[in-house]
Enzyme design. Structure first.
Site, short mmCIF file in Angstrom:
data_model
loop_
_atom_site.label_atom_id
_atom_site.label_comp_id
_atom_site.label_asym_id
_atom_site.label_seq_id
_atom_site.Cartn_x
_atom_site.Cartn_y
_atom_site.Cartn_z
N ASP A 1 -1.51 5.59 -8.55
CA ASP A 1 -1.56 4.19 -8.10
C ASP A 1 -1.00 3.30 -9.21
O ASP A 1 -1.42 3.39 -10.37
CB ASP A 1 -3.03 3.85 -7.82
N HIS B 1 -5.61 -8.05 -5.10
CA HIS B 1 -6.51 -7.06 -5.71
C HIS B 1 -7.85 -7.68 -6.12
O HIS B 1 -7.91 -8.87 -6.43
CB HIS B 1 -5.85 -6.45 -6.95
N GLU C 1 7.33 -1.04 -4.75
CA GLU C 1 6.75 -2.34 -4.33
C GLU C 1 7.76 -3.46 -4.46
O GLU C 1 8.48 -3.56 -5.47
CB GLU C 1 5.50 -2.65 -5.15
P1 13P Z 1 -8.71 -3.69 -3.61
O1 13P Z 1 -8.99 -4.29 -4.95
O2 13P Z 1 -8.61 -4.75 -2.56
O3 13P Z 1 -9.67 -2.62 -3.26
O4 13P Z 1 -7.25 -3.02 -3.68
C1 13P Z 1 -7.07 -1.75 -4.26
C2 13P Z 1 -5.64 -1.41 -4.46
O5 13P Z 1 -4.73 -2.05 -3.99
C3 13P Z 1 -5.36 -0.23 -5.30
O6 13P Z 1 -3.99 -0.08 -5.52
O1 G3H Z 2 -5.07 -1.90 -7.89
C1 G3H Z 2 -5.80 -1.47 -8.77
C2 G3H Z 2 -6.88 -0.52 -8.47
O2 G3H Z 2 -7.99 -1.18 -7.93
C3 G3H Z 2 -7.22 0.30 -9.67
O3 G3H Z 2 -7.91 -0.44 -10.59
O4 G3H Z 2 -6.59 -0.11 -12.67
O5 G3H Z 2 -9.01 -0.81 -12.76
O6 G3H Z 2 -8.39 1.52 -12.09
P1 G3H Z 2 -7.99 0.06 -12.14
ZN ZN Z 3 -2.90 -1.91 -5.67
#
Ligand code: 13P
Ligand code: G3H
Ligand code: ZN
Length: 311
Positions: free
Chosen positions: A82, A180, A134
């Site tokens: 991610d 987010h 993205e």
């Molecule tokens: P949320 O913070 O809305 O759960 O989004 C998570 C996300 O986009 C991880 O890439």
């Molecule tokens: O978009 C971000 C995700 O919620 C992951 O969050 O980078 O704190 O693990 P993090």
């Molecule tokens: Zn995200």
């Protein structure tokens, strides 16, 4: 079944008018809660690891825990990076056995975003791995990077065809008003995703899988549970679930959820400690937290994403 890529999953989801949940994982209990829910619902699932999660757990543990979940459930599971921030991070995950990576160069210029995404696609495809890219910028916090609402920007539909053609990416995350974190919209407001942008993107990229980040709905019962048990969450609401269901019926094939799982886990543990101040065995408080993550994911799969019984 070994870990899979999202190619087949997205094809079926696009044609079937549903989306696959992409849930962030940081430890064993979260992985178990999500995959036990997916198993009970006969749903494919994406487990995603951020750069921060990989730093927290180290590069080996989460891969092995996800492999364990696959062995236990027999489900088709995608292991996805991610918000990969560089070619090096993406390469390292591909070399570690991830089946899908995101390269997020959305804060860079259009040309720079294309160049770095193409570099990742070339390496990933040579190793049988798929790539999410993205275009457009979401507000909120991801890893240590915070984007204010003023600096966020919707995806421009007129850019998407050229971007996908020149990069060869396999799916595209777009910005249509999600953000987010747990503080998305003020209570009393009426959040409205930009379906006009989504529909315009879909027209220009027929059959191409679209991704929505920032799709937590911030369940108020968990916010309340946190606040009633010593927490201090400011008032905020999330993305309305009926709009996520609507997006799943369109070109959106992957919906990212992290914050809602954090709220469920934290609310449950806070409540547990309030009710059992003498307990100190981690299994006692992690067990109900895992159970509530499982319930949350079942709800998302059945009531929001529509991916149940789609194996
Ligand atoms: P949320 O913070 O809305 O759960 O989004 C998570 C996300 O986009 C991880 O890439
Ligand atoms: O978009 C971000 C995700 O919620 C992951 O969050 O980078 O704190 O693990 P993090
Ligand atoms: Zn995200």
């Amino acid at each position: 079944m070994p870990l899979v890529t999202s190619t087949e999953m997205f094809k079926k989801a696009y044609e079937g008018g549903y989306a696959i949940g992409a849930f962030n994982v940081n430890n064993m209990e979260i992985i178990q809660g999500i995959t036990e829910a997916a198993k009970e619902c006969n749903s494919p699932v994406i487990l995603q690891v951020s750069k921060g999660a990989r730093a927290y757990a180290n590069r080996t543990y989460l891969v092995k825990l996800v492999e364990a979940a696959e062995i236990e459930t027999g489900l088709p599971i995608v292991l996805h990076l991610d918000h990969g921030d560089s070619f090096e991070t993406c390469k390292s995950c591909i070399d570690d056995g991830f089946t899908s990576v995101m390269i997020d160069a959305s804060s860079k210029s259009f040309e720079e975003n294309i160049a770095i995404t193409k570099q990742v696609v070339d390496y990933a495809h040579a190793h049988g791995v798929v790539v999410e890219a993205e275009l457009g910028t979401l507000a909120g916090v991801e890893d240590e990077v915070s984007v204010s609402a003023e600096d966020s920007s919707y995806t421009r539909p007129e850019d998407v065809q050229e971007f996908v053609q020149r990069t060869g990416c396999d799916s595209l995350a777009i910005a249509i008003g999600t953000s987010h974190g747990a503080y998305k919209f003020k209570p009393g407001t009426n959040p409205q995703l930009r379906f006009d942008i989504l529909e315009e993107v879909q027209k220009r990229l027929p059959g191409f899988p679209i991704v929505l980040h920032g799709s937590s709905s911030v369940p108020q019962d968990y916010v309340k549970m946190i606040n009633e048990n010593g927490g201090h969450m400011p008032d905020a609401i999330g993305v309305p679930e009926d709009q996520l269901r609507q997006a799943s019926k369109l070109a959106v094939c992957k919906i990212n959820i992290d914050s809602d799982l954090r709220l469920a886990m934290t609310g449950t543990i806070r409540k547990y400690f309030n009710e059992h101040p003498g307990d100190f065995d981690p299994r006692q408080y992690l067990k109900p937290a895992r159970a509530n993550i499982k319930e949350m994911v079942k709800h998302k799969i059945v009531d929001v994403l529509g991916s149940d019984n789609k194996l």
